[in-house]
Write an enzyme that holds these catalytic residues in place. Structure first.
Site, PDB file in Angstrom:
ATOM      1  N   THR A 193     -27.769 -88.760  11.438  1.00 44.44           N
ATOM      2  CA  THR A 193     -26.642 -87.573  10.694  1.00 44.44           C
ATOM      3  C   THR A 193     -26.619 -87.231  12.249  1.00 44.44           C
ATOM      4  O   THR A 193     -26.052 -86.587  12.971  1.00 44.44           O
ATOM      5  CB  THR A 193     -26.429 -87.532   9.988  1.00 44.44           C
ATOM      6  OG1 THR A 193     -25.955 -88.184   8.585  1.00 44.44           O
ATOM      7  CG2 THR A 193     -25.321 -86.333  10.083  1.00 44.44           C
ATOM      8  N   ASN A 204     -21.710 -99.503   9.621  1.00 42.97           N
ATOM      9  CA  ASN A 204     -22.581 -99.824   8.524  1.00 42.97           C
ATOM     10  C   ASN A 204     -22.331-100.324   7.198  1.00 42.97           C
ATOM     11  O   ASN A 204     -22.452-100.798   6.333  1.00 42.97           O
ATOM     12  CB  ASN A 204     -22.738 -98.529   8.266  1.00 42.97           C
ATOM     13  CG  ASN A 204     -21.831 -97.394   8.158  1.00 42.97           C
ATOM     14  OD1 ASN A 204     -20.913 -97.494   9.172  1.00 42.97           O
ATOM     15  ND2 ASN A 204     -21.200 -96.718   7.227  1.00 42.97           N
ATOM     16  N   GLN A 260     -27.387 -99.082  12.075  1.00 43.69           N
ATOM     17  CA  GLN A 260     -27.574-100.279  11.136  1.00 43.69           C
ATOM     18  C   GLN A 260     -28.439-101.130  12.590  1.00 43.69           C
ATOM     19  O   GLN A 260     -28.401-102.206  11.720  1.00 43.69           O
ATOM     20  CB  GLN A 260     -26.627-100.394  11.233  1.00 43.69           C
ATOM     21  CG  GLN A 260     -25.770 -99.425   9.796  1.00 43.69           C
ATOM     22  CD  GLN A 260     -27.074-100.100   8.471  1.00 43.69           C
ATOM     23  OE1 GLN A 260     -27.298-100.953   8.486  1.00 43.69           O
ATOM     24  NE2 GLN A 260     -26.488 -98.931   7.543  1.00 43.69           N
ATOM     25  N   SER A 299     -32.373 -94.386  12.961  1.00 46.31           N
ATOM     26  CA  SER A 299     -32.694 -93.579  12.157  1.00 46.31           C
ATOM     27  C   SER A 299     -33.459 -94.288  11.377  1.00 46.31           C
ATOM     28  O   SER A 299     -33.451 -95.658  10.934  1.00 46.31           O
ATOM     29  CB  SER A 299     -31.305 -93.319  10.735  1.00 46.31           C
ATOM     30  OG  SER A 299     -31.815 -93.092  10.282  1.00 46.31           O
ATOM     31  N   ALA A 300     -35.072 -94.317  11.110  1.00 48.75           N
ATOM     32  CA  ALA A 300     -35.651 -94.432  10.611  1.00 48.75           C
ATOM     33  C   ALA A 300     -35.846 -95.243   9.383  1.00 48.75           C
ATOM     34  O   ALA A 300     -36.361 -96.060   9.149  1.00 48.75           O
ATOM     35  CB  ALA A 300     -37.163 -93.624  10.579  1.00 48.75           C
ATOM     36  N   CYS A 323     -22.253 -92.039   1.384  1.00 42.83           N
ATOM     37  CA  CYS A 323     -21.457 -91.101   0.826  1.00 42.83           C
ATOM     38  C   CYS A 323     -20.267 -91.131   0.684  1.00 42.83           C
ATOM     39  O   CYS A 323     -20.029 -90.359  -0.222  1.00 42.83           O
ATOM     40  CB  CYS A 323     -21.430 -90.637   2.335  1.00 42.83           C
ATOM     41  SG  CYS A 323     -21.521 -91.280   3.912  1.00 42.83           S
TER      42      CYS A 323
HETATM   43  N1  PLP Z   1     -25.106 -94.216  11.133  1.00 40.22           N
HETATM   44  C1  PLP Z   1     -24.914 -95.493  10.886  1.00 40.22           C
HETATM   45  C2  PLP Z   1     -24.140 -96.137  11.754  1.00 40.22           C
HETATM   46  C3  PLP Z   1     -25.198 -94.959   9.341  1.00 40.22           C
HETATM   47  O1  PLP Z   1     -25.558 -96.093   8.550  1.00 40.22           O
HETATM   48  C4  PLP Z   1     -26.071 -93.746   8.715  1.00 40.22           C
HETATM   49  C5  PLP Z   1     -26.602 -94.011   7.557  1.00 40.22           C
HETATM   50  O2  PLP Z   1     -25.728 -94.458   6.514  1.00 40.22           O
HETATM   51  C6  PLP Z   1     -26.340 -93.118   9.598  1.00 40.22           C
HETATM   52  C7  PLP Z   1     -25.456 -92.954  10.536  1.00 40.22           C
HETATM   53  C8  PLP Z   1     -27.089 -91.891   9.180  1.00 40.22           C
HETATM   54  O3  PLP Z   1     -27.759 -92.040   9.344  1.00 40.22           O
HETATM   55  P1  PLP Z   1     -29.435 -90.689   8.142  1.00 40.22           P
HETATM   56  O4  PLP Z   1     -28.816 -91.494   6.854  1.00 40.22           O
HETATM   57  O5  PLP Z   1     -30.702 -90.662   9.515  1.00 40.22           O
HETATM   58  O6  PLP Z   1     -28.799 -88.784   8.392  1.00 40.22           O
END
Ligand code: PLP
Length: 374
Positions: free
Chosen positions: A70, A148, A178, A198-199, A321
């Site tokens: 995010t 995602n 993803q 994102s790890a 979310c």
């Molecule tokens: N972008 C995508 C495509 C995602 O699937 C997600 C997580 O659900 C995010 C961004 C957000 O990542 P993070 O959970 O590390 O903030």
């Protein structure tokens, strides 16, 4: 629990936890200090940066560690749109993650022109349409590498080429959060300027990510303070997180071929057992191997999720979310599904721990839940 929600988050690989442990114990130093306790932390941080950079063909200076996907998306869009003290435009797609769409909306409310392009029924973007949405004041285009919810893989090369042909100065960002587990990222082959990772989506810890920022791209920072990350992201470093992320990237890269084969196999066994009751949202060859996004006509997805939970299966109705809320997925809506179709769709996602036997048991549980629904 049969865990088929790896797209939401994945279990941490044991070797990742092991690599992080010293930085949560005796190697606790603040990487910004001058004494040896700090220097040991700093060395580990810079090694993690070099390791992460090498795995995507980038230079260490091009890696900004963040607090997750995010934040990486926010930094890419706000950072570029507001760079240089003026308000540039953003163009993105209707099926992006909320981290991109809400950021674009924030920028729009603060005076940055924003364009949102649509997608076809598979979630694919037309390069001509994307390029046409770019205006003279557009500074950044953001298109995710893989969705995602549905797992749709977006062929980025024609999109980057179409945008850059007419607007070479516009920066291209991709959210590859993803995609990383299944797709090899090489920043030169991908030819994009910014990449979010994102790890926790590939066996690393939650709360850490990175933004690849191609040399020469100027960003306005979101976090102001001590000037860490070459002034692009202030705040004391999450050294354990960065080490965990780089380790997870290395392990996921080494494991990628097996991951692709095994998740694809688990998915196809799972889907074969459900073929009389469910339909895929996007064809297999257009999607990530680990994603099974299915529609069960006439069934409410929230009811099915609750029944599945009782039967020991973890799945999802969409992005983390949005699940739980009675909203219709913006992704499915953009792909042209009716609200009823969207409300009868579920995402099952496999990952590095998934086993064939688990996929088969989960399919049995889905059939049982379909029989047992009120
Ligand atoms: N972008 C995508 C495509 C995602 O699937 C997600 C997580 O659900 C995010 C961004 C957000 O990542 P993070 O959970 O590390 O903030």
């Amino acid at each position: 629990m049969l865990y088929l929600d790896h797209a939401a988050t994945t279990p941490v690989r044991p070797a990742v936890a092991e690599a992080m442990a010293p930085f949560l114990a005796d190697r606790f130093g603040n990487s910004s200090g001058v004494h040896s306790v700090s220097r040991r932390a700093k060395n580990a941080l810079e090694e993690a940066r070099e390791q992460a950079a090498a795995l995507i063909g980038a230079r260490p200076r091009e890696i900004v560690f963040t607090g997750g996907g995010t934040e990486s998306d926010n930094l890419a869009l706000k950072g570029v749109a507001l760079a240089g003290g003026n308000r540039g435009g953003v163009v993105t797609a209707a099926t992006e993650h909320e981290a991109v769409l809400e950021t674009a909306d924030f920028l729009r409310r603060f005076g940055c022109p924003t364009g949102i392009v649509g997608v076809d029924p598979h979630g694919l973007i037309d390069p001509v349409e994307l390029a046409a949405a770019v205006a003279s004041d557009t500074k950044v285009v953001s298109v995710m590498a893989a969705n995602n919810e549905t797992g749709t893989i977006q062929p980025l090369a024609p999109l980057v080429a179409a945008v850059k042909a007419e607007n070479p100065r516009v920066l291209f960002h991709t959210d590859a959060v993803q995609a990383f587990a299944a797709l090899k990222i090489d920043v030169d082959e991908w030819a994009v300027d910014l990449i979010s990772l994102s790890a926790h989506k590939f066996g690393g810890p939650q709360g850490v990510g990175l933004l690849f920022v191609r040399s020469g791209c100027v960003l306005e920072p979101l976090m102001h303070g001590g000037g860490q990350e070459l002034g692009r992201r202030s705040g004391t470093h999450n050294v354990a997180g960065a080490v965990g992320m780089a380790t997870a990237m290395e392990l996921a890269t080494d494991d990628r071929d097996r991951f692709r084969t095994d998740t694809a196999e688990a998915r196809s066994h799972f889907e074969a057992k459900l073929s009389d009751r469910a339909e895929r949202t996007v064809p297999e060859d257009l999607a990530l191997p680990q994603h099974s996004h299915l529609r069960f006509d006439g069934i409410n997805n929230e009811t099915l999720l609750v029944l599945l939970d009782r039967l020991g299966v973890a799945a999802s109705a969409g992005s983390a979310c949005a699940s739980g809320a009675a909203t219709v997925s913006h992704v499915l809506e953009a792909m042209g599904l009716t609200p009823e179709e969207a409300r009868s769709s579920l995402r099952f996602s496999f990952g590095w721990t998934s086993k064939l036997s688990e996929a088969e048991q989960a399919a049995e549980a889905v059939l049982e839940a379909l029989e047992g629904r009120p």
